[in-house]
Design a protein around this motif. Structure first.
Motif, mmCIF file in Angstrom:
data_model
loop_
_atom_site.group_PDB
_atom_site.id
_atom_site.type_symbol
_atom_site.label_atom_id
_atom_site.label_comp_id
_atom_site.label_asym_id
_atom_site.label_seq_id
_atom_site.Cartn_x
_atom_site.Cartn_y
_atom_site.Cartn_z
ATOM 1 N N ASP A 23 0.840 -1.186 0.000
ATOM 2 C CA ASP A 23 0.000 0.000 0.000
ATOM 3 C C ASP A 23 0.883 1.247 0.000
ATOM 4 O O ASP A 23 1.813 1.353 0.812
ATOM 5 N N TYR A 24 0.583 2.192 -0.878
ATOM 6 C CA TYR A 24 1.395 3.403 -0.994
ATOM 7 C C TYR A 24 1.427 4.193 0.304
ATOM 8 O O TYR A 24 2.490 4.641 0.736
ATOM 9 N N GLU A 25 0.270 4.373 0.943
ATOM 10 C CA GLU A 25 0.213 5.164 2.174
ATOM 11 C C GLU A 25 1.017 4.507 3.298
ATOM 12 O O GLU A 25 1.688 5.194 4.062
ATOM 13 N N GLU A 26 0.953 3.186 3.398
ATOM 14 C CA GLU A 26 1.745 2.482 4.412
ATOM 15 C C GLU A 26 3.237 2.608 4.115
ATOM 16 O O GLU A 26 4.046 2.807 5.015
ATOM 17 N N TRP A 27 3.589 2.497 2.842
ATOM 18 C CA TRP A 27 4.983 2.649 2.439
ATOM 19 C C TRP A 27 5.473 4.066 2.754
ATOM 20 O O TRP A 27 6.569 4.253 3.283
ATOM 21 N N LEU A 28 4.643 5.053 2.458
ATOM 22 C CA LEU A 28 5.001 6.447 2.708
ATOM 23 C C LEU A 28 5.190 6.691 4.201
ATOM 24 O O LEU A 28 6.150 7.362 4.609
ATOM 25 N N ASP A 29 4.312 6.128 5.016
ATOM 26 C CA ASP A 29 4.446 6.254 6.456
ATOM 27 C C ASP A 29 5.764 5.641 6.928
ATOM 28 O O ASP A 29 6.457 6.212 7.779
ATOM 29 N N ALA A 30 6.125 4.487 6.362
ATOM 30 C CA ALA A 30 7.392 3.834 6.719
ATOM 31 C C ALA A 30 8.575 4.734 6.346
ATOM 32 O O ALA A 30 9.569 4.801 7.083
ATOM 33 N N GLN A 31 8.477 5.447 5.231
ATOM 34 C CA GLN A 31 9.540 6.368 4.823
ATOM 35 C C GLN A 31 9.649 7.528 5.811
ATOM 36 O O GLN A 31 10.753 7.961 6.152
ATOM 37 N N GLN A 37 13.812 8.281 12.348
ATOM 38 C CA GLN A 37 14.798 7.426 13.018
ATOM 39 C C GLN A 37 16.221 7.828 12.662
ATOM 40 O O GLN A 37 17.096 7.866 13.522
ATOM 41 N N GLU A 38 16.447 8.128 11.392
ATOM 42 C CA GLU A 38 17.787 8.504 10.939
ATOM 43 C C GLU A 38 18.225 9.853 11.492
ATOM 44 O O GLU A 38 19.414 10.177 11.477
ATOM 45 N N ASN A 39 17.281 10.641 11.971
ATOM 46 C CA ASN A 39 17.592 11.976 12.465
ATOM 47 C C ASN A 39 17.273 12.156 13.944
ATOM 48 O O ASN A 39 17.104 13.278 14.418
ATOM 49 N N GLN A 40 17.212 11.047 14.672
ATOM 50 C CA GLN A 40 16.888 11.112 16.097
ATOM 51 C C GLN A 40 17.863 11.995 16.874
ATOM 52 O O GLN A 40 17.453 12.755 17.746
#
Length: 62
Positions: A23-31, A37-40
């Motif tokens: 699902d695009y929206e789920e994928w976008l949320d994961a991004q 996370q990468e900028n914590q």
């Protein structure tokens, strides 16, 4: 406002993900989560900076 190319890229990504059963929206949320996370460290530094700016000098920190 997205450009024509950006709209086309989104359409391609949505179709590719659909073919993959995602699902695009789920994928976008994961991004979004990945960027956070990468900028914590940066986020925590900004929060600490805000706390240090607004807390009186005599206040103790946990």
């Amino acid at each position: 406002m997205p450009t024509r190319e950006q709209k086309q890229n989104k359409t391609f990504a949505e179709k590719l993900l659909r073919i993959q059963g995602k699902d695009y929206e789920e994928w976008l949320d994961a991004q979004h989560q990945l960027v956070i996370q990468e900028n914590q460290e940066l986020i925590l530094e900004a929060l600490d900076s805000k706390l240090n700016f607004t807390l009186p000098a005599s206040a103790s920190r946990d």
